[in-house]
Design a protein around this motif. Structure first.
Motif, short mmCIF file in Angstrom:
data_model
loop_
_atom_site.label_atom_id
_atom_site.label_comp_id
_atom_site.label_asym_id
_atom_site.label_seq_id
_atom_site.Cartn_x
_atom_site.Cartn_y
_atom_site.Cartn_z
N THR A 200 0.80 -1.22 0.00
CA THR A 200 0.00 0.00 0.00
C THR A 200 0.84 1.27 0.00
N GLY A 201 2.11 1.16 0.35
CA GLY A 201 2.96 2.35 0.47
C GLY A 201 2.66 3.15 1.72
N LYS A 202 1.89 2.58 2.64
CA LYS A 202 1.51 3.29 3.86
C LYS A 202 2.19 2.67 5.08
N THR A 203 2.24 3.43 6.17
CA THR A 203 2.69 2.89 7.45
C THR A 203 1.47 2.32 8.15
N LEU A 204 1.51 1.01 8.39
CA LEU A 204 0.36 0.31 8.96
C LEU A 204 0.79 -0.47 10.20
N ILE A 205 -0.18 -1.00 10.91
CA ILE A 205 0.11 -1.84 12.07
C ILE A 205 0.36 -3.26 11.59
N GLY A 206 1.53 -3.79 11.94
CA GLY A 206 1.88 -5.14 11.53
C GLY A 206 1.12 -6.17 12.34
N ARG A 207 0.85 -7.32 11.70
CA ARG A 207 0.09 -8.37 12.38
C ARG A 207 0.48 -9.77 11.95
N PHE A 208 1.38 -9.91 10.96
CA PHE A 208 1.77 -11.22 10.47
C PHE A 208 3.25 -11.45 10.68
N GLY A 209 3.60 -12.69 11.02
CA GLY A 209 4.99 -13.03 11.29
C GLY A 209 5.29 -12.96 12.77
N TRP A 210 6.39 -13.61 13.17
CA TRP A 210 6.76 -13.69 14.59
C TRP A 210 7.02 -12.32 15.20
N LYS A 211 7.43 -11.35 14.38
CA LYS A 211 7.67 -10.00 14.88
C LYS A 211 6.61 -9.02 14.39
N ALA A 212 5.48 -9.55 13.90
CA ALA A 212 4.43 -8.69 13.32
C ALA A 212 5.04 -7.77 12.27
N GLN A 213 5.93 -8.34 11.44
CA GLN A 213 6.72 -7.53 10.51
C GLN A 213 6.01 -7.27 9.19
N GLN A 214 4.83 -7.86 8.98
CA GLN A 214 4.06 -7.58 7.78
C GLN A 214 2.65 -7.17 8.18
N ALA A 215 2.09 -6.23 7.40
CA ALA A 215 0.78 -5.67 7.76
C ALA A 215 -0.35 -6.15 6.86
N THR A 216 -0.04 -6.57 5.64
CA THR A 216 -1.08 -7.03 4.71
C THR A 216 -0.68 -8.39 4.15
N LEU A 217 -1.68 -9.15 3.73
CA LEU A 217 -1.40 -10.48 3.21
C LEU A 217 -0.66 -10.42 1.87
N LEU A 218 -0.89 -9.39 1.08
CA LEU A 218 -0.17 -9.28 -0.18
C LEU A 218 1.33 -9.05 0.06
N SER A 219 1.66 -8.19 0.99
CA SER A 219 3.07 -7.98 1.33
C SER A 219 3.67 -9.23 1.97
N PHE A 220 2.88 -9.89 2.81
CA PHE A 220 3.32 -11.13 3.45
C PHE A 220 3.68 -12.18 2.39
N ALA A 221 2.81 -12.31 1.37
CA ALA A 221 3.07 -13.26 0.29
C ALA A 221 4.29 -12.85 -0.53
N GLY A 222 4.39 -11.57 -0.88
CA GLY A 222 5.52 -11.12 -1.68
C GLY A 222 6.84 -11.29 -0.97
N ASP A 223 6.86 -11.01 0.33
CA ASP A 223 8.07 -11.19 1.13
C ASP A 223 8.48 -12.65 1.17
N ALA A 224 7.51 -13.55 1.34
CA ALA A 224 7.82 -14.98 1.39
C ALA A 224 8.31 -15.49 0.04
N TYR A 225 7.70 -15.02 -1.04
CA TYR A 225 8.16 -15.44 -2.37
C TYR A 225 9.62 -15.05 -2.58
N LEU A 226 9.99 -13.84 -2.17
CA LEU A 226 11.38 -13.40 -2.36
C LEU A 226 12.32 -14.13 -1.42
N ASN A 227 12.04 -14.08 -0.13
CA ASN A 227 13.02 -14.52 0.86
C ASN A 227 13.04 -16.02 1.09
N GLU A 228 11.93 -16.69 0.84
CA GLU A 228 11.91 -18.14 1.05
C GLU A 228 12.13 -18.92 -0.24
#
Length: 415
Positions: A200-228
């Motif tokens: 979204t390009g916004k500062t949001l409240i994180g809720r996914f991951g052990w450190k709540a490091q992702q805020a939306t499921l789309l970013s969560f998916a994109g991060d996993a695709y890259l890093n995993e």
């Protein structure tokens, strides 16, 4: 003087020739050959004649949404290949490899490794050396990543279950903020994770991951695709270099980035489809409470577990009926807490080295082993390892009699 000029000319000529040779040696890049599936036709949701199961879609989805869920599930289960952009360094070749227990979308016993260096209380992820996430696999042995000698912190993280994440995404930020305590209770405060969200390009409240490091499921998916899996996308278009070695990356990254391209007819890529699979994946099914489990609910409250593991939150208004103003029995406040010795030593975003997000407890019976690194084989072991802001509750647990302990465990295994 003339001899010097000739020598300089020869040196430049050799250098230029070597440069041309080096460029010529670089392998040509090709477009990613990604797995393709025909879209599912609108599909009727499962009939409500049987009890809900782990892995079912959310109740109340339309036929089109169930088809979208199934489309995303296929992408989630796909095995990536080098031709499709896998790597050149990665952890596993499929989302489902790490998220398969008890069914696709669940947890798993596979750990990933994080590392960094803490000096005078300041954490350095050693990003120039490939940190803070180590990719354990590679398409060629010369790319193999190791934990660098400079690291003095090494941590392991277990795969988290993904059930009900669409409901968690639909919880309004203000509900999460209400869980932050202005005055400590039992030493518990909690704080939100603030995330610069890639989607979204916004500062949001994180809720996914052990450190709540992702805020939306789309970013969560994109991060996993890259890093995993090493699959780049429009959100995360830059590959990870093995231990930070850009030359090795250039030599072995032979697929044009981004590798997950958007289909011009649908406007969606694999990360969008996988995000929708997670969004429409149902919450863990609850079991009918036994007498012992019913007694355990009171034990859960009396020990103070519910201070952080808040039983119920609500989604807000949502254009998707299945997510609109729904009860979410997640048993988490979605906040970061100082967990003392149970922290993993890794800082991410606004989460400090001892901060961990309160893990949702729903579906606990299907997500062993427990804790962020899977060190606890049983719920009892997991509770005994609690520290920091959770220490007072842990101490009350240690004073319970055998019947109360069994009641609490029976309750936790039913939610």
């Amino acid at each position: 003087m003339k001899a010097k000029r000739i020598t300089s000319y020869l040196a430049l000529t050799l250098a230029s020739s070597f440069g041309i040779y080096a460029v010529a040696q670089m392998p040509p890049k090709h477009q990613a050959h990604r797995p393709q599936h025909p879209p599912h036709p609108p599909t009727a949701p499962p009939h409500g004649v049987k009890p809900p199961q782990f892995g079912d879609p959310l109740p109340g989805l339309t036929k089109a949404q169930v088809a979208t869920f199934l489309d995303g599930k296929e992408d989630f289960e796909d095995a990536e290949t080098e031709a499709g952009g896998l790597g050149p360094i990665f952890n596993r070749n499929s989302c489902a490899t790490c998220h398969s227990a008890p069914v696709t979308g669940g947890a798993g016993p596979i750990n990933v490794t994080r590392f960094g260096r803490t000096t005078n209380g300041v954490f350095d992820p050693l990003a120039s050396l490939g940190g803070s996430l180590q990719q354990e696999m590679e398409i060629n042995a010369v790319l193999h990543e190791v934990v660098p000698a400079e690291a003095n912190v090494v941590a392991h993280r277990n795969s988290t279950p993904l059930f009900g994440l669409g409901l968690i995404e639909a919880i309004p930020d203000d509900q999460i903020l209400r869980n932050v305590r202005r005055t400590p209770f039992d030493g518990v405060l909690g704080k939100v994770s603030k995330v610069a969200d890639a989607a979204t390009g916004k500062t949001l409240i994180g809720r996914f991951g052990w450190k709540a490091q992702q805020a939306t499921l789309l970013s969560f998916a994109g991060d996993a695709y890259l890093n995993e899996m090493g699959i780049t996308s429009r959100l995360f278009p830059v590959e990870n270099a093995p231990n930070g070695n850009a030359q090795l990356l250039a030599q072995y990254d032979t697929v044009v980035d981004p590798e997950d391209v958007v289909d011009p007819t649908t406007g969606r890529g694999d990360i969008d489809r996988v995000a929708d699979f997670m969004r429409f994946l149902g919450a863990p099914p609850r079991l009918p409470p036994t007498n012992s489990a019913a007694g355990g609910r009171g034990v859960f409250q009396n020990t103070g577990c519910a201070v952080c593991h808040v039983p119920l939150m609500m989604t807000g208004p949502n254009k998707i009926a299945a997510l609109d103003r729904q009860e979410v029995w997640l048993f988490s406040d979605l906040l970061l807490h100082d967990m003392g010795a149970l922290g993993d030593g890794i800082a991410q975003g606004t989460a400090d080295v001892r901060d961990m997000k309160t893990a949702p407890l729903w579906g606990l019976r299907g997500s062993a082993p427990y804790l962020h690194d899977g060190r606890a084989a049983t719920i009892d072991e997991a509770i005994r390892a609690h520290d920091g802001e959770a220490k007072a509750s842990k101490d009350r647990y240690l004073r319970l009699n055998k019947q109360q302990v069994q009641q609490l465990i029976d309750f936790l295994m039913s939610i």
